[in-house]
Design an enzyme around this catalytic site. Structure first.
Site, PDB file in Angstrom:
ATOM      1  N   CYS A 180      20.097 -10.980 -33.133  1.00 31.23           N
ATOM      2  CA  CYS A 180      20.809  -9.943 -32.195  1.00 31.23           C
ATOM      3  C   CYS A 180      21.208 -10.425 -30.935  1.00 31.23           C
ATOM      4  O   CYS A 180      20.838 -11.445 -30.480  1.00 31.23           O
ATOM      5  CB  CYS A 180      20.050  -8.695 -32.114  1.00 31.23           C
ATOM      6  SG  CYS A 180      19.204  -7.800 -33.528  1.00 31.23           S
TER       7      CYS A 180
ATOM      8  N   GLY B   2      25.057 -11.611 -33.989  1.00 28.87           N
ATOM      9  CA  GLY B   2      25.079 -10.488 -35.087  1.00 28.87           C
ATOM     10  C   GLY B   2      26.312  -9.856 -35.399  1.00 28.87           C
ATOM     11  O   GLY B   2      27.073  -9.392 -34.549  1.00 28.87           O
TER      12      GLY B   2
ATOM     13  N   ASN C 195      16.430  -7.758 -29.104  1.00 32.74           N
ATOM     14  CA  ASN C 195      16.693  -9.041 -29.667  1.00 32.74           C
ATOM     15  C   ASN C 195      15.446  -9.775 -29.813  1.00 32.74           C
ATOM     16  O   ASN C 195      14.602 -10.014 -28.963  1.00 32.74           O
ATOM     17  CB  ASN C 195      17.789  -9.922 -28.669  1.00 32.74           C
ATOM     18  CG  ASN C 195      17.816 -11.339 -29.243  1.00 32.74           C
ATOM     19  OD1 ASN C 195      18.328 -12.096 -28.415  1.00 32.74           O
ATOM     20  ND2 ASN C 195      17.710 -11.497 -30.514  1.00 32.74           N
ATOM     21  N   GLY C 196      15.318 -10.387 -31.119  1.00 30.61           N
ATOM     22  CA  GLY C 196      14.023 -11.047 -31.370  1.00 30.61           C
ATOM     23  C   GLY C 196      13.182 -10.365 -32.549  1.00 30.61           C
ATOM     24  O   GLY C 196      13.910  -9.557 -33.340  1.00 30.61           O
TER      25      GLY C 196
ATOM     26  N   TYR D  18      21.977 -24.348 -32.143  1.00 35.46           N
ATOM     27  CA  TYR D  18      23.028 -23.727 -33.045  1.00 35.46           C
ATOM     28  C   TYR D  18      23.308 -22.222 -32.714  1.00 35.46           C
ATOM     29  O   TYR D  18      24.426 -21.885 -32.678  1.00 35.46           O
ATOM     30  CB  TYR D  18      22.207 -23.538 -34.528  1.00 35.46           C
ATOM     31  CG  TYR D  18      22.923 -22.761 -35.393  1.00 35.46           C
ATOM     32  CD1 TYR D  18      24.008 -23.322 -36.303  1.00 35.46           C
ATOM     33  CD2 TYR D  18      22.443 -21.326 -35.906  1.00 35.46           C
ATOM     34  CE1 TYR D  18      24.618 -22.539 -37.067  1.00 35.46           C
ATOM     35  CE2 TYR D  18      23.100 -20.662 -36.820  1.00 35.46           C
ATOM     36  CZ  TYR D  18      24.353 -21.214 -37.238  1.00 35.46           C
ATOM     37  OH  TYR D  18      24.708 -20.461 -38.468  1.00 35.46           O
TER      38      TYR D  18
END
Ligand code: SF4
Length: 480
Positions: A9, A37, A112-113, A256
């Protein structure tokens, strides 16, 4: 899991001393974070304590038409989110920001996570009477913060207290009717930073590229374990959870996930990728005519390889820029042509040449095989594949979909076998012990490459663990 990896996210939040068209800034911020995302997105605007929200499945440009944005009133605060789910399926109930109405007021939460002890926490909460509406771990954070808020005098103290219970990766933005709070887990797995616009508006985001998208200047990264409160025109830092654990920023953000124009914890993503290419050229030199990268995240490392080796850099592939909006995930039968729809080799760069092909990772090997095949079809004489990460040997529990060893080709095959499987003339991965060199320090999580996890390894790990929870999995865990 597909052969492509996904980030979980991205979050974006704004705080201004006075009302302004906050939804617009969040829209552009989310747009800059779209790579993190694409399954769903949402915005919640705080208009003098009243929340206005819109969420939907799909990318930002699809969910927020001009009309949708125009419906938002001005507000002094707003939070936004883009999601790729690694806990819970892609449904409206899992869209974020999540909103909670409780006895002490309202709260909107963007995360996020991945909470690595989520299954355990949710079991405990449900057995004590909690009811959940979604299957995402974010609702567990919302529930614990809300529960703590009943005991604590302020929302920030409730979040600090909730952080005691949470394990794993979380960079969060929490908006109450009067405050904006951002916090990063004590190991700092996922990035989080904040900055300021010239008009005094504070902006927080998963990546620095999103700050720049709205004209904000970076102030700094949020420290692992730090919590910041934006209220009354001021920013206050709480550091109770800082420095207790060793920093473990995800190294794969640099390789990435993140955009190359972002800077995470003071290290440029582009620079880290150039360094990866340089290390590859140093470790696996080869006589060749041209170096090409697989778009997007292989390009910077290819440039690094080229600069170090002196082999000319070339554009090996043209990527269809519109793929995100038009591409429907292909069936197994159509996957092969799918690669060609996304990427087309540039014959004039590779025909009759010895090519060094640089990519960021190999998951199952199927995509690498197709890409090598495309280059052969375009006339490449030799193809030497160089990978700007070490081989994946273990799943990730911190917010990516590297989820089972069975899907990771490096768990089952040797280097020479993989090289043969993908049709390369030679293959070289970034050495594991060179990872700290990318960022200039040793404070990174490398667990998917080393198998050494910085937290407890969760017992139940499947993405759909909460969809199935009333079935066998849950029954077994409860009755143990
Ligand atoms: Fe990043 Fe891998 Fe650690 Fe997951 S396990 S946080 S992808 S380095």
């Amino acid at each position: 899991m597909t052969d492509e990896l996904h980030e979980e996210c991205g979050i974006f939040a704004v705080y201004s001393p006075k009302a302004y068209p906050a939804a617009e800034d969040v829209y552009y911020g989310l747009y800059a974070l779209q790579h993190r995302g694409q399954e769903s997105c949402g915005i919640v605007v705080n208009d003098d304590g009243i929340f206005h929200s819109h969420r939907g499945l799909g990318q930002v440009s699809r969910v927020f038409s001009g009309e949708e944005l125009g419906r938002f009133p001005e507000g002094s605060m707003a939070v936004g989110h883009v999601r790729y789910g690694t806990t819970g399926g892609n449904s409206m109930s899992n869209c974020q920001p999540m909103e909670v109405n409780h006895q002490k007021g309202k709260m909107a939460l963007a995360h996020n996570g991945n909470i690595s002890n989520a299954f355990e926490l949710r079991n405990k909460l449900e057995l004590s009477g909690a009811i959940f509406h979604s299957t995402s771990d974010t609702e567990i954070i919302a529930y614990i913060v809300t529960r703590e808020r009943l005991k604590k005098p302020s929302i920030e103290e409730a979040v600090l207290s909730a952080m005691e219970d949470l394990e794993g990766a979380y960079s969060i933005a929490v908006m109450s009717s009067a405050k904006l709070i951002i916090a990063r887990d004590p190991l700092g797995f996922r990035p989080l930073c904040y900055g300021k616009k010239e008009d005094g508006t504070y902006v927080a985001a998963s990546e620095t590229c999103a700050l720049e998208a709205v004209g904000a200047r970076l102030i700094r990264d949020v420290e692992p374990g730090e919590l910041l409160v934006f209220s009354g025109g001021e920013v206050t830092s709480y550091r109770e959870h800082c420095g207790k654990k060793e920093r473990k920023t995800c190294i794969f953000e640099y390789i990435y996930f993140a955009r190359p124009d972002s800077v995470i914890d003071g290290v440029g993503v582009h620079a880290a990728r150039l360094k990866a290419g340089e290390i590859l050229a140093r470790t696996y030199p080869v006589i060749a005519d041209v170096v090409v990268g697989v778009p997007d995240s292989g390009l910077d490392a290819a440039l690094g390889y080229s600069r170090y080796s002196g082999i000319p850099y070339g554009i090996g592939f043209i990527k269809n820029k519109y793929i995100g909006r038009t591409f429907i995930s292909p069936s197994q039968r159509e996957r092969s042509s799918g690669v060609r729809i996304k990427l087309n080799p540039l014959r004039e760069t590779v025909e009759g040449k010895r090519v060094v092909l640089v990519d960021d990772s190999i998951v199952r090997g199927t995509t690498s095989r197709r890409i090598v095949h495309l280059l052969r079809e375009a006339g490449a004489k030799e193809i030497h594949v160089r990978i700007s990460s070490p081989p994946f040997i273990s799943p990730c529990y911190y917010g990516t979909d590297i989820d089972t060893k069975e899907n990771l080709v490096a768990c089952r095959h040797s280097l020479s076998e993989i090289s043969e499987m993908i049709g390369a003339d030679s293959l070289g991965y970034l050495p594991l012990d060179s990872l700290p060199e990318l960022v200039g320090h040793t404070g990174c999580c490398c667990a998917c490459f080393s198998g050494e996890y910085p937290t407890r390894v969760p017992e139940v790990t499947s993405k759909e663990r909460f969809e199935k929870r009333l079935s066998e999995i849950c029954y077994k865990n409860i009755t143990k």
